[in-house]
Design an enzyme around this catalytic site. Structure first.
Site, PDB file in Angstrom:
ATOM      1  NE  ARG A 235      -3.892  -2.290   2.116  1.00 57.66           N
ATOM      2  CZ  ARG A 235      -3.870  -3.604   1.872  1.00 57.66           C
ATOM      3  NH1 ARG A 235      -2.711  -4.242   1.771  1.00 57.66           N
ATOM      4  NH2 ARG A 235      -4.981  -4.289   1.740  1.00 57.66           N
TER       5      ARG A 235
ATOM      6  CD  GLN B  28      -5.521  -9.837  -1.731  1.00 55.27           C
ATOM      7  OE1 GLN B  28      -6.190 -10.549  -2.479  1.00 55.27           O
ATOM      8  NE2 GLN B  28      -4.305 -10.151  -1.340  1.00 55.27           N
TER       9      GLN B  28
ATOM     10  CG  ASP C 199      -2.476 -14.067   5.178  1.00 53.16           C
ATOM     11  OD1 ASP C 199      -3.240 -14.671   4.404  1.00 53.16           O
ATOM     12  OD2 ASP C 199      -2.181 -12.865   5.049  1.00 53.16           O
TER      13      ASP C 199
ATOM     14  CE  LYS D 229      -6.534 -15.912   1.750  1.00 52.80           C
ATOM     15  NZ  LYS D 229      -6.693 -14.482   1.492  1.00 52.80           N
TER      16      LYS D 229
ATOM     17  NE  ARG E 240      -1.584 -20.062   2.055  1.00 59.10           N
ATOM     18  CZ  ARG E 240      -1.352 -18.775   2.203  1.00 59.10           C
ATOM     19  NH1 ARG E 240      -2.097 -18.061   3.028  1.00 59.10           N
ATOM     20  NH2 ARG E 240      -0.375 -18.188   1.555  1.00 59.10           N
TER      21      ARG E 240
END
Ligand code: S3P
Length: 442
Positions: free
Chosen positions: A32, A179, A326, A353, A357
């Site tokens: 960002r 996002q 995450d 992801k 995962r």
């Protein structure tokens, strides 16, 4: 070791982890800082920026669009320097497709950045990124007046044709995704009027916290954010704190390696990012957070953790998942060592992801002899406090950085060497992962 499959042998740490350490800059904040600086009028000054493959993808993208980037690698491994943005002139038409590599954040936020400009840009990425969902971003941007070719396609590559007459929208997002939220807000900066995004659960809010540093007023509440355009960003100074998602691997290593005790300093304590600390506390881990200050509007501080031999399973409700999305792979490994069942509710996003995962967690924990299963969108792990690691395990990282580090902890914290295939994917977010652990055992 099977060299033909590019596997790396990970040996047990010969000593407990001990001492204080910092981790590289936060990946989300670094992306960002670079994107907003590129959009701004004037020269922004950045420090503490993560130097990793994903962040390099964002740097390459903004350079291709006309920003001048003079970030240089510092002695501590971070990037620092200036970025002169395109400001009110807008980005220039790139001559080649923009390759976002493995980075979903680069591709998705870039779609929002490009939305208000009359240029035609092909966006692509590596094999993993080309298989990740993009319609979630394309759909709201199309409502604002952006065109995509092919129309409403799910996967990269796509060609985006922005519009100087963007419509401001109110968008009810179907998922808690920072996002998606960021792409809509960044597009909204170039639209006429107020663009609002509502989420089913709060996602990380780095975009909302950083925009005011660049002179933009942002409306923000628990599950909603808005901006009013059109507005030109003004250059700013950003110092990026350490990445809590990288810190999580060192912290979980300390929890699992007998005798360990460590402190991670100068790490972001953004509440949308440290859900893993709350989960580990509930599992009975020895972990503590100390707030030190703020950088801009972002809180940072110290996380301390020590070996914990009486971990217990717990239930993580779906509303909390976005704040630790995450970290679920490494939390799953910790849950495999806890007494009782841990349930992560509503984790279907894990299948979208850098790799699937959810499948990978089930595969890896099954190899460890742990009982693990999914039911509807929930992940169940029945831990074993005295888990014995079988000999000769080879884990496939699926070229996914967070899986590579998770499975590496099996070897590092246990008493059997293991192999990880394509371990070098750690370069995506934490190139110094092994070096940091080695430093803590000196
Ligand atoms: C990110 C948001 C998260 C996270 C990803 C980085 C970001 O994805 O998994 O690693 O920087 O905005 P979502 O968009 O699904 O929240």
């Amino acid at each position: 070791m099977d060299n033909t499959r590019n596997s790396t042998r990970i040996n047990p740490l010969d000593k407990p982890l001990d001492g204080a350490i910092t981790v590289p800059g936060d990946k989300s904040i670094s992306h960002r800082a670079i994107l907003l600086s590129a959009m701004a009028q004037g020269t922004s000054r950045l420090t503490g920026v993560l130097d990793s493959a994903d962040v390099r993808s964002t740097i390459t993208a903004v350079k291709a669009l006309g920003a001048t980037v003079s970030l240089e690698r510092q002695l501590d491994g971070s990037l620092a320097g200036g970025i002169t943005g395109w400001g009110s002139d807008g980005p220039t038409q790139p001559t080649e497709p923009i390759d976002c590599g493995n980075s979903g954040t680069t591709a998705r936020l870039l779609m929002g950045v490009l939305a208000p400009w009359d240029i035609r840009v092909e966006i692509t990425g590596d094999e993993s990124l080309q298989s990740r969902p993009m319609r979630r971003i394309i759909a709201p941007l199309m409502k604002m007046g952006v065109r995509f070719e092919p129309d409403a396609k799910e996967n990269l590559p796509v060609i985006e044709q922005g519009s100087r007459q963007l419509k401001a929208i109110t968008y009810d997002s179907p998922m808690a995704s920072a996002q998606l939220k960021s792409a809509v807000l960044l597009a909204g900066l170039g639209a006429d009027g107020k663009t609002t995004i509502n989420e089913p659960a709060p996602s990380r809010n780095h975009t909302e916290l950083m925009l005011p540093e660049f002179g933009v007023t942002v409306g923000s509440s628990f599950r909603s954010a808005d901006v009013t355009g059109p507005v030109t960003l003004q250059a700013a100074e950003v110092d990026v704190s350490g990445d809590p998602s990288s810190a999580a691997f060192l912290i979980c290593a300390a929890l699992l390696k007998p005798g360990s005790s460590l402190q991670v300093e100068n790490v972001s304590l953004n509440a949308g990012r440290i859900g893993f600390v709350r989960t580990l506390e509930r599992m009975g881990a020895s972990i503590e957070v100390r707030h030190v200050g703020t950088e801009g509007k972002e809180p940072f501080g110290i996380i301390e953790a020590a070996y914990s031999d009486n971990l217990v399973g717990c239930e993580i409700p779906s509303q909390h998942i976005a704040s630790e999305i995450d970290e679920i792979p490494v939390l799953s490994l910790v849950a495999a060592h806890a007494q009782g069942i841990t349930v992560f509710r509503g984790v279907s996003e894990l299948t979208k992801k850098e790799s699937n995962r959810l499948d990978a967690i089930v595969e890896g924990l099954t190899m460890l002899g742990v009982s693990v299963w999914t039911e509807n969108d929930d992940l169940y792990i029945e831990g074993q406090p005295d888990l014995e690691i079988p000999e000769g395990l080879v884990f496939d990282s699926r070229k996914d950085h967070r899986l590579a580090m998770t499975w590496a902890l099996v070897g590092l914290c246990g008493n059997q060497p293991i192999d990880v295939v394509n371990f070098d994917s750690v370069k995506v977010s934490f190139p110094q992962f092994l070096e940091s652990l080695e430093r803590l055992t000196r």
